[in-house]
Scaffold this active site. Structure first.
Site, short mmCIF file in Angstrom:
data_model
loop_
_atom_site.label_atom_id
_atom_site.label_comp_id
_atom_site.label_asym_id
_atom_site.label_seq_id
_atom_site.Cartn_x
_atom_site.Cartn_y
_atom_site.Cartn_z
N SER A 289 0.85 -1.19 0.00
CA SER A 289 0.00 0.00 0.00
C SER A 289 0.89 1.25 0.00
CB SER A 289 -0.95 -0.03 1.19
OG SER A 289 -1.98 0.92 1.03
N ASP A 377 -8.68 -4.83 -6.05
CA ASP A 377 -8.30 -3.81 -5.09
C ASP A 377 -9.10 -2.53 -5.35
OD1 ASP A 377 -7.00 -1.96 -3.43
OD2 ASP A 377 -5.06 -2.92 -3.72
N HIS A 409 -7.21 -5.51 -1.59
CA HIS A 409 -6.15 -4.73 -0.94
C HIS A 409 -5.66 -5.52 0.27
CE1 HIS A 409 -4.03 -0.93 -0.67
NE2 HIS A 409 -4.20 -0.95 0.64
#
Length: 463
Positions: A289, A377, A409
């Site tokens: 991320s 995601d 994600h």
């Protein structure tokens, strides 16, 4: 960032406990009347550590019994004498671990507790207060109990180049020989006393947490254990922009994506090299991320620092990141813009975002790169990885790109997680030469699609 959090009402429901951040860096524990919160009574002022929301109240009279503070490790603070002796007893059972009270019975006689330890997964324990004895219930991950000593997570601070103090954790490979305080310069003896300085420099992985308004904690972390078992030292950096160390550190990250947030990581490398912890030529960077963005930023803005990088669903283009935020992020858009430093609604803002986006300088990548992405995601779209991979290919720069069509994600399906770390192990082995368990595509019946294979470009794995 404003350190501010509701905790609980008292027994009368007329007064409220808060963590209050006004005019403080790390927050105060206060109580206020519900009818007038301007009448505040300060109960505790945080000093070196942040007050953490591990509060326990008396089940009947709702008086505050205990709370926690957290810097390198969690520290339990007894607020009154009601359970002070119980805390001392429980602390004495595991003096090297950190007590966490999960819950208490209404009569205060039976507690559910655990101990935070980097060296072993959590045990769930019943504490019988009347007879002062403990009863083991279960371990959170019993299969890992047979692998002791993989993680020796040591908290330390280092100074960034502008003087800001940064907190981090070091974990060395198990059983690595160490230098004693007498074997190092006087200025390094405190680090040697903490068992931080190996007899010879190690291969190392810098890990970068997501958020970036998050932090790394002292805890049992299988990923760190995996890396140390393969012969890598691991540094987890709570760079500026991280939470849990005060407003000053968090706010210092605003507008510093690819700038000072990147140099904080490089300063961690410089620290490790200066102390003899790592070889400068044998340091990798890994993150997911925001940590994936940090990996791409490190390999583009400062392409000579790291030997290789692993980006897991990291944004590459801050313009498209803001233009495609999911609906449930709308409420935090202003905070996200504040963190990044600009918005897309002006030409000046877009230019600012372009200047801080690795995508636009992909041609600067010199070192091996592994990118992993989930097709579902919603936070960091598949296009964030796809466009960066395309840019690398346009410049004939090799990259390994693995797409998981059924992940979002954060990868969740066990076969996919196993393959994820199969790729990571193999990549790090070919880049730095650490140990690994041989892995071949499809070994775990995973969904992974290797859309670009740059492994072959690493022609000389280190021994």
């Amino acid at each position: 960032v404003y350190v501010f959090s509701f905790i609980a009402f008292d027994k009368t429901n007329e007064n409220i406990y808060w963590i209050w951040g006004e005019n403080t860096d790390k927050g105060e524990l206060i109580i206020t009347p519900f009818s007038n919160i301007s009448q505040r009574t300060v109960l505790h002022t945080a000093a070196a550590e942040m007050v953490k929301e591990s509060f326990q109240f008396h089940p009947k009279d709702r008086s505050l019994l205990v709370f926690s503070e957290y810097h390198h490790y969690m520290k339990t603070v007894s607020f009154n004498d009601t359970i002070k002796e119980d805390l001392q007893y429980l602390d004495s059972l595991r003096p090297n671990d950190h007590l966490l009270i999960i819950d208490m019975s209404d009569d205060l006689q039976t507690w559910l507790v655990t101990y935070l330890s980097a060296e072993s997964p959590h045990d769930a324990i019943i504490y019988h207060r009347d007879h002062r004895w403990t009863e083991f219930l279960f371990n959170a991950k019993p299969d890992l109990k047979g692998y002791p000593g993989l993680i020796q997570q040591i908290g330390f601070d280092y100074a960034a180049r502008d003087g800001l103090m940064i907190q981090a954790y070091l974990s060395l490979p198990p059983d690595v020989p160490l230098k004693t305080p007498a074997q190092v310069p006087e200025k390094d003896r405190s680090f040697a006393a903490q068992k931080m300085i190996p007899a010879k420099p190690q291969k190392m992985v810098i890990t970068v947490h997501g958020g970036p308004e998050s932090r790394d904690y002292y805890s049992y972390q299988p990923v760190v254990g995996l890396l140390t078992s393969r012969g890598y030292a691991v540094i987890q950096v709570n760079f500026r922009g991280s939470i849990g160390f005060g407003k000053r550190l968090t706010n210092a990250g605003n507008g510093e994506w690819s700038r000072k947030m990147n140099t904080d990581l490089i300063d961690a490398v410089d620290f490790a090299v200066a102390k003899g912890i790592a070889n400068r030529s044998e340091v990798a960077i890994l993150g997911g991320s925001y940590g994936g963005y940090a990996t791409l930023a490190a390999l583009t803005f400062t392409p000579d620092v790291f030997a290789c990088g692993i980006d897991v669903f990291g944004p590459s283009n801050l313009v498209t990141l803001l233009e495609t935020i999911p609906p449930y992020w709308k409420g935090i858009r202003k905070e996200l813009v504040k963190m990044i430093g600009a918005d897309t609604d002006t030409e000046e803002g877009r230019q600012y975002l372009i200047e801080r986006s690795p995508f636009f300088i992909a041609d600067r990548v010199k070192k091996p790169l592994l990118i992993m992405q989930g097709a579902n995601d919603a936070r960091v779209k598949e296009a964030e990885s796809e466009q960066f991979v395309s840019a690398l290919k346009n410049h004939s720069i090799p990259v390994t790109y693995v797409l998981y069509p059924d992940e979002g994600h954060g990868f969740k399906r066990p076969p996919n997680v196993l393959s994820q770390f199969g790729y990571i192990e193999r990549f790090l082995h070919e880049c730095l030469g650490g140990g690994y368990e041989p892995y071949t595509d499809g070994q775990y019946n995973e969904s992974a699609i290797v859309k670009s294979d740059g492994f072959a470009s690493i022609t000389q794995p280190k021994q």
